[in-house]
Design a protein around this motif. Structure first.
Motif, PDB file in Angstrom:
ATOM      1  N   LEU A   1      33.599  31.977  64.698  1.00 51.75           N
ATOM      2  CA  LEU A   1      34.085  32.684  63.584  1.00 51.75           C
ATOM      3  C   LEU A   1      35.027  30.879  63.015  1.00 51.75           C
ATOM      4  CD1 LEU A   1      36.045  35.726  64.755  1.00 51.75           C
ATOM      5  CD2 LEU A   1      33.841  35.882  63.090  1.00 51.75           C
ATOM      6  N   TYR A   2      34.849  31.235  61.211  1.00 50.71           N
ATOM      7  CA  TYR A   2      36.001  31.051  60.410  1.00 50.71           C
ATOM      8  C   TYR A   2      37.085  31.320  60.262  1.00 50.71           C
ATOM      9  CZ  TYR A   2      36.863  28.370  56.120  1.00 50.71           C
ATOM     10  OH  TYR A   2      37.634  27.661  55.227  1.00 50.71           O
ATOM     11  N   ALA A   3      37.577  30.390  60.227  1.00 50.73           N
ATOM     12  CA  ALA A   3      39.352  30.953  58.921  1.00 50.73           C
ATOM     13  C   ALA A   3      39.964  30.076  58.696  1.00 50.73           C
ATOM     14  CB  ALA A   3      40.208  31.649  60.539  1.00 50.73           C
TER      15      ALA A   3
ATOM     16  N   THR B   1      39.695  36.651  68.935  1.00 51.41           N
ATOM     17  CA  THR B   1      40.324  37.162  68.991  1.00 51.41           C
ATOM     18  C   THR B   1      41.027  36.791  67.749  1.00 51.41           C
ATOM     19  OG1 THR B   1      40.016  39.560  69.493  1.00 51.41           O
ATOM     20  CG2 THR B   1      41.520  39.521  67.373  1.00 51.41           C
ATOM     21  N   VAL B   2      41.143  36.383  66.414  1.00 57.94           N
ATOM     22  CA  VAL B   2      42.464  35.539  65.550  1.00 57.94           C
ATOM     23  C   VAL B   2      43.235  36.955  65.337  1.00 57.94           C
ATOM     24  CG1 VAL B   2      42.514  34.768  63.094  1.00 57.94           C
ATOM     25  CG2 VAL B   2      40.359  34.123  65.018  1.00 57.94           C
TER      26      VAL B   2
ATOM     27  N   VAL C   1      45.143  32.664  68.121  1.00 56.53           N
ATOM     28  CA  VAL C   1      43.798  33.471  68.523  1.00 56.53           C
ATOM     29  C   VAL C   1      43.586  32.786  69.570  1.00 56.53           C
ATOM     30  CG1 VAL C   1      43.360  30.857  68.211  1.00 56.53           C
ATOM     31  CG2 VAL C   1      41.644  32.464  68.620  1.00 56.53           C
ATOM     32  N   ALA C   2      43.202  34.156  70.385  1.00 56.00           N
ATOM     33  CA  ALA C   2      43.013  34.649  71.955  1.00 56.00           C
ATOM     34  C   ALA C   2      41.682  34.488  71.932  1.00 56.00           C
ATOM     35  CB  ALA C   2      43.539  35.900  72.001  1.00 56.00           C
ATOM     36  N   PRO C   3      41.517  33.844  73.158  1.00 58.98           N
ATOM     37  CA  PRO C   3      39.675  33.506  73.319  1.00 58.98           C
ATOM     38  C   PRO C   3      39.467  35.055  73.730  1.00 58.98           C
ATOM     39  CG  PRO C   3      41.192  31.201  73.861  1.00 58.98           C
ATOM     40  CD  PRO C   3      42.225  32.190  73.548  1.00 58.98           C
ATOM     41  N   SER C   4      37.887  34.059  74.534  1.00 59.29           N
ATOM     42  CA  SER C   4      36.851  35.146  74.899  1.00 59.29           C
ATOM     43  C   SER C   4      37.604  35.438  76.090  1.00 59.29           C
ATOM     44  CB  SER C   4      35.149  35.368  74.690  1.00 59.29           C
ATOM     45  OG  SER C   4      35.276  35.925  75.855  1.00 59.29           O
ATOM     46  N   TRP C   5      37.704  36.778  76.668  1.00 61.07           N
ATOM     47  CA  TRP C   5      38.204  36.824  78.067  1.00 61.07           C
ATOM     48  C   TRP C   5      39.609  36.191  78.944  1.00 61.07           C
ATOM     49  CZ3 TRP C   5      36.516  41.144  79.371  1.00 61.07           C
ATOM     50  CH2 TRP C   5      35.673  41.368  80.669  1.00 61.07           C
ATOM     51  N   ALA C   6      40.258  35.946  77.989  1.00 61.91           N
ATOM     52  CA  ALA C   6      41.906  35.181  77.972  1.00 61.91           C
ATOM     53  C   ALA C   6      42.607  36.472  78.618  1.00 61.91           C
ATOM     54  CB  ALA C   6      41.896  34.214  77.315  1.00 61.91           C
ATOM     55  N   LYS C   7      43.112  36.999  79.040  1.00 59.80           N
ATOM     56  CA  LYS C   7      44.585  37.815  79.671  1.00 59.80           C
ATOM     57  C   LYS C   7      45.158  37.450  78.615  1.00 59.80           C
ATOM     58  CE  LYS C   7      47.736  38.184  82.860  1.00 59.80           C
ATOM     59  NZ  LYS C   7      47.930  37.946  84.160  1.00 59.80           N
ATOM     60  N   VAL C   8      45.427  38.456  77.863  1.00 53.44           N
ATOM     61  CA  VAL C   8      46.834  39.064  76.904  1.00 53.44           C
ATOM     62  C   VAL C   8      47.609  39.722  76.865  1.00 53.44           C
ATOM     63  CG1 VAL C   8      46.876  39.288  73.979  1.00 53.44           C
ATOM     64  CG2 VAL C   8      44.776  37.665  75.102  1.00 53.44           C
ATOM     65  N   GLU C   9      49.126  39.633  76.658  1.00 57.50           N
ATOM     66  CA  GLU C   9      49.940  40.553  76.174  1.00 57.50           C
ATOM     67  C   GLU C   9      51.220  39.862  75.467  1.00 57.50           C
ATOM     68  OE1 GLU C   9      52.477  40.924  80.909  1.00 57.50           O
ATOM     69  OE2 GLU C   9      50.573  39.604  81.067  1.00 57.50           O
TER      70      GLU C   9
ATOM     71  N   VAL D   1      54.180  44.103  63.322  1.00 54.44           N
ATOM     72  CA  VAL D   1      52.551  44.634  63.037  1.00 54.44           C
ATOM     73  C   VAL D   1      51.811  43.614  62.671  1.00 54.44           C
ATOM     74  CG1 VAL D   1      51.301  45.626  60.755  1.00 54.44           C
ATOM     75  CG2 VAL D   1      53.191  46.651  61.402  1.00 54.44           C
ATOM     76  N   LEU D   2      50.485  43.204  63.434  1.00 50.98           N
ATOM     77  CA  LEU D   2      49.065  42.779  63.731  1.00 50.98           C
ATOM     78  C   LEU D   2      48.422  42.832  62.802  1.00 50.98           C
ATOM     79  CD1 LEU D   2      49.895  41.831  67.308  1.00 50.98           C
ATOM     80  CD2 LEU D   2      51.120  40.271  65.425  1.00 50.98           C
ATOM     81  N   PHE D   3      47.710  42.504  62.701  1.00 50.46           N
ATOM     82  CA  PHE D   3      46.078  41.885  61.862  1.00 50.46           C
ATOM     83  C   PHE D   3      45.220  41.414  62.907  1.00 50.46           C
ATOM     84  CE2 PHE D   3      42.996  40.440  59.057  1.00 50.46           C
ATOM     85  CZ  PHE D   3      42.351  41.673  58.973  1.00 50.46           C
ATOM     86  N   SER D   4      44.311  41.510  62.670  1.00 45.56           N
ATOM     87  CA  SER D   4      43.674  40.717  63.800  1.00 45.56           C
ATOM     88  C   SER D   4      41.578  40.977  63.573  1.00 45.56           C
ATOM     89  CB  SER D   4      43.600  41.086  64.860  1.00 45.56           C
ATOM     90  OG  SER D   4      43.273  42.451  65.586  1.00 45.56           O
ATOM     91  N   PHE D   5      40.648  40.206  63.784  1.00 46.30           N
ATOM     92  CA  PHE D   5      39.652  40.032  63.242  1.00 46.30           C
ATOM     93  C   PHE D   5      39.216  39.083  64.376  1.00 46.30           C
ATOM     94  CE2 PHE D   5      40.175  36.062  61.219  1.00 46.30           C
ATOM     95  CZ  PHE D   5      39.279  35.132  61.409  1.00 46.30           C
ATOM     96  N   SER D   6      37.396  40.242  64.758  1.00 46.13           N
ATOM     97  CA  SER D   6      36.664  39.286  65.828  1.00 46.13           C
ATOM     98  C   SER D   6      35.375  39.497  65.783  1.00 46.13           C
ATOM     99  CB  SER D   6      37.159  39.717  67.274  1.00 46.13           C
ATOM    100  OG  SER D   6      36.676  41.322  67.707  1.00 46.13           O
ATOM    101  N   ASP D   7      34.386  39.136  66.508  1.00 43.68           N
ATOM    102  CA  ASP D   7      32.808  39.619  66.077  1.00 43.68           C
ATOM    103  C   ASP D   7      32.547  40.683  67.437  1.00 43.68           C
ATOM    104  OD1 ASP D   7      33.108  38.771  68.820  1.00 43.68           O
ATOM    105  OD2 ASP D   7      31.881  37.274  68.366  1.00 43.68           O
ATOM    106  N   ARG D   8      33.503  41.434  68.017  1.00 46.15           N
ATOM    107  CA  ARG D   8      33.168  42.236  68.127  1.00 46.15           C
ATOM    108  C   ARG D   8      31.526  43.330  67.600  1.00 46.15           C
ATOM    109  NH1 ARG D   8      37.608  47.233  70.509  1.00 46.15           N
ATOM    110  NH2 ARG D   8      35.938  48.853  71.237  1.00 46.15           N
TER     111      ARG D   8
END
Length: 347
Positions: A90-92, A281-282, A308-316, A324-331
């Motif tokens: 992804l590019y942002a 995810t961004v 940005v949160a990398p693949s398979w990183a634990k997120v809380e 409110v959070l908007f997000s996008f990814s390659d899902r």
């Protein structure tokens, strides 16, 4: 010489000889090529809008939107310097349009999303139809569609650009063309796409010609209302709070074939349970403030920040007040290929 040393020398000699034929032994790299679980080579990162914005405004005094074609400051992952990527797929970037400016018409095979971060009243035009943009709106530019942007308001407009540039580059499938004029001819009244496709109904004989959504502006007012309704309907999901995905009304799939887009509401004081998934995810903060723990890093965030949160990183996520959070990814790509996974325990 020991038997082990003799064997190692023989292997090195063998590797050199097959290297001349552009061959290599799989057994020397199998553990890297087929890892037991994702091991991203990029990292979690955060962009504080208060620190970023002055540079955006300065860029407006250095180069015009027309000269730049697209005046954007790339959000580049710190672990991938020089790549122009925020994740490997992804590019942002943050795009600035000043009052009276036009970002000239062009088209390309890369699909794009625009998430409006600051300002209102500017427009984007896609294949002959304009839409006026407001903060929190999610706007799409489908692959190979003519598009230009203009700001007829009195304030700067800033939005997050998200594109599948790295994916298209991987396939060597990139094409681009400049328009004959800066602004394309308007051939449809504003609101045409909404009238045809955004009411839960579709024209009776309409058939989709591509995988992207026929709606190209998903207004924040409508999205926020949907989140509020969801919050009244029951308890929040432990890992997501109240989270919705944007959809293509013709298929129920993602509005853009290569990028999934989401909006989530975190109630005041809410902390999500540990969560991880394979799509890096961004995030763009639309409302509120809080912090996110991503792997071993903690990021404090507020309205208009990005991270940005990398693949398979634990997120809380932890919300100080309602956020409110908007997000996008390659899902969507991962799901099509049966690759996508999630872990709702975050172990």
């Amino acid at each position: 010489m020991s038997q082990s040393a003799t064997r190692n020398n023989a292997r090195r000699d063998f590797y050199e000889r097959i290297g001349g034929l552009s061959m290599a032994p799989l057994w020397e790299s199998l553990h890297q090529l087929v890892p037991p679980q994702p091991a991203p080579k990029y990292q979690a990162a955060h962009w504080d809008y208060d620190k970023v914005r002055p540079y955006l405004m300065e860029s407006g005094s250095l180069i015009t939107a027309k000269e730049a074609v697209r005046r954007v400051l790339i959000l580049e992952n710190p672990a991938m310097q020089g790549s122009a990527c925020i994740t490997p797929s992804l590019y942002a970037g943050l795009q600035l349009i000043l009052p009276g400016e036009v970002a000239p018409s062009h088209r390309h095979t890369q699909s794009a999303l625009r998430f409006i971060v600051e300002g209102e009243g500017a427009y984007t035009a896609v294949d002959g139809e304009r839409t006026i943009m407001h903060e929190g709106d999610f706007v799409i530019t489908p692959t190979w569609t003519w598009h230009d942007h203009g700001n007829e308001s009195k304030q700067p407009m800033v939005w997050l650009d998200g594109l599948d540039i790295p994916l298209v580059a991987m396939f060597n499938a990139g094409f681009a063309e400049n328009g004959e004029s800066d602004e394309q001819a308007v051939t449809a009244p504003e609101g045409t796409s909404d009238a045809k496709y955004a009411s839960g109904l579709l024209p009776v004989d309409w058939k989709p010609s591509r995988q992207t959504s026929p709606i190209f502006n998903y207004p924040y007012a409508r999205t926020r209302e949907a989140l509020a309704g969801l919050a009244k309907a029951g308890a929040p999901d432990p890992c997501h709070g109240y989270k919705l995905r944007y959809v293509n009304p013709a298929s129920g799939g993602a509005p853009i074939a290569t990028m999934g887009t989401f909006m989530q509401l975190l109630p005041k004081g809410f902390t999500t349970a540990p969560y991880r998934c394979t799509d890096g995810t961004v995030f763009s903060v639309v409302e509120g403030s809080g912090e996110s723990v991503i792997g071993d890093k903690i990021f404090r965030w507020k309205k208009r920040d990005h991270f940005v949160a990398p693949s398979w990183a634990k997120v809380e996520h932890r919300a100080d007040d309602e956020a409110v959070l908007f997000s996008f990814s390659d899902r969507p790509v991962q799901e099509k290929l049966d690759l996508w996974r999630e872990d709702r325990g975050g172990r």
